[in-house]
Write an enzyme that holds these catalytic residues in place. Sequence first.
Site, PDB file in Angstrom:
ATOM      1  N   GLY A   1       0.825  -1.206   0.129  1.00 49.48           N
ATOM      2  CA  GLY A   1       0.148  -0.078  -0.233  1.00 49.48           C
ATOM      3  C   GLY A   1       0.848   1.221   0.074  1.00 49.48           C
ATOM      4  O   GLY A   1       2.105   1.273   0.461  1.00 49.48           O
TER       5      GLY A   1
ATOM      6  N   GLN B   1       2.960  10.189   1.112  1.00 55.19           N
ATOM      7  CA  GLN B   1       4.351   9.372   1.224  1.00 55.19           C
ATOM      8  C   GLN B   1       5.222   9.830   0.211  1.00 55.19           C
ATOM      9  O   GLN B   1       6.455   9.695   0.262  1.00 55.19           O
ATOM     10  CB  GLN B   1       4.179   7.667   1.388  1.00 55.19           C
ATOM     11  CG  GLN B   1       3.601   7.373   2.540  1.00 55.19           C
ATOM     12  CD  GLN B   1       3.367   5.820   2.585  1.00 55.19           C
ATOM     13  OE1 GLN B   1       2.450   5.467   2.019  1.00 55.19           O
ATOM     14  NE2 GLN B   1       4.312   5.296   3.146  1.00 55.19           N
TER      15      GLN B   1
ATOM     16  N   LEU C   1       6.291   1.793   4.269  1.00 55.36           N
ATOM     17  CA  LEU C   1       7.341   2.093   3.525  1.00 55.36           C
ATOM     18  C   LEU C   1       8.007   3.160   4.015  1.00 55.36           C
ATOM     19  O   LEU C   1       9.313   3.666   3.674  1.00 55.36           O
ATOM     20  CB  LEU C   1       7.001   2.124   2.051  1.00 55.36           C
ATOM     21  CG  LEU C   1       6.605   1.057   1.256  1.00 55.36           C
ATOM     22  CD1 LEU C   1       6.044   1.175   0.062  1.00 55.36           C
ATOM     23  CD2 LEU C   1       7.661  -0.071   1.475  1.00 55.36           C
TER      24      LEU C   1
ATOM     25  N   HIS D   1      -4.776   1.969   7.461  1.00 53.93           N
ATOM     26  CA  HIS D   1      -3.201   2.272   7.336  1.00 53.93           C
ATOM     27  C   HIS D   1      -2.898   3.375   6.374  1.00 53.93           C
ATOM     28  O   HIS D   1      -2.548   4.603   6.665  1.00 53.93           O
ATOM     29  CB  HIS D   1      -2.524   1.292   7.068  1.00 53.93           C
ATOM     30  CG  HIS D   1      -1.018   1.614   7.286  1.00 53.93           C
ATOM     31  ND1 HIS D   1      -0.074   1.119   8.039  1.00 53.93           N
ATOM     32  CD2 HIS D   1      -0.383   2.452   6.270  1.00 53.93           C
ATOM     33  CE1 HIS D   1       1.010   1.522   7.818  1.00 53.93           C
ATOM     34  NE2 HIS D   1       1.095   2.366   6.755  1.00 53.93           N
TER      35      HIS D   1
HETATM   36 NI    NI Z   1       2.528   3.579   5.491  1.00 51.57          NI
END
Ligand code: NI
Length: 167
Positions: A46, A51, A92, A133
């Site tokens: 994901g 991010q 990540l 998440h």
């Molecule tokens: Ni994450």
Amino acid sequence: MAILNILEFPDARLRTVAKPIKNVDERIVKYSKDMLETMYEAPGIGLAATQVNIHLQLIVIDISDQKTKPIFLINPVIIKAEGKVETSEGCLSIPGYSEPIIRYENIEYEALNISGREIREEATGLLAVCIQHEMDHLQGKLMVDHISSTKRQLIRKKLLKQQKQHA
Ligand code: NI
């Protein structure tokens, strides 16, 4: 397509609250494809736009073994949630760490898909956890916000040290 740079905790940009997407246009489709490629390459299951320093409400997920079932969610909203499940989660943006996190086991959500069409779906287990998440990321929230501040500070220190070494 392009591999995007993934921001790592405690980068302050990960705390940005993402804006809703008004039009699912070519730019959004390109972001989605780049994010998917970035996620597969990492590898991860994901990725939220936050991010990769794109502050729009867009997430990509693929929990299939063969990496052949990508899901793109735009402006996702959870409308029903029930049950509790604890999963060892990774992120990540927090490489090398996994922590047990409790989330809803079953959710019902609304979103736009990559064609700009409204969808309403149910998700359970790993997919439900993954959606929650990634939706947290869009609010500037991280998995480490669900654990004790002592542990969070420890992870922060270790990651900062690693980042300095790599810089
Ligand atoms: Ni994450």
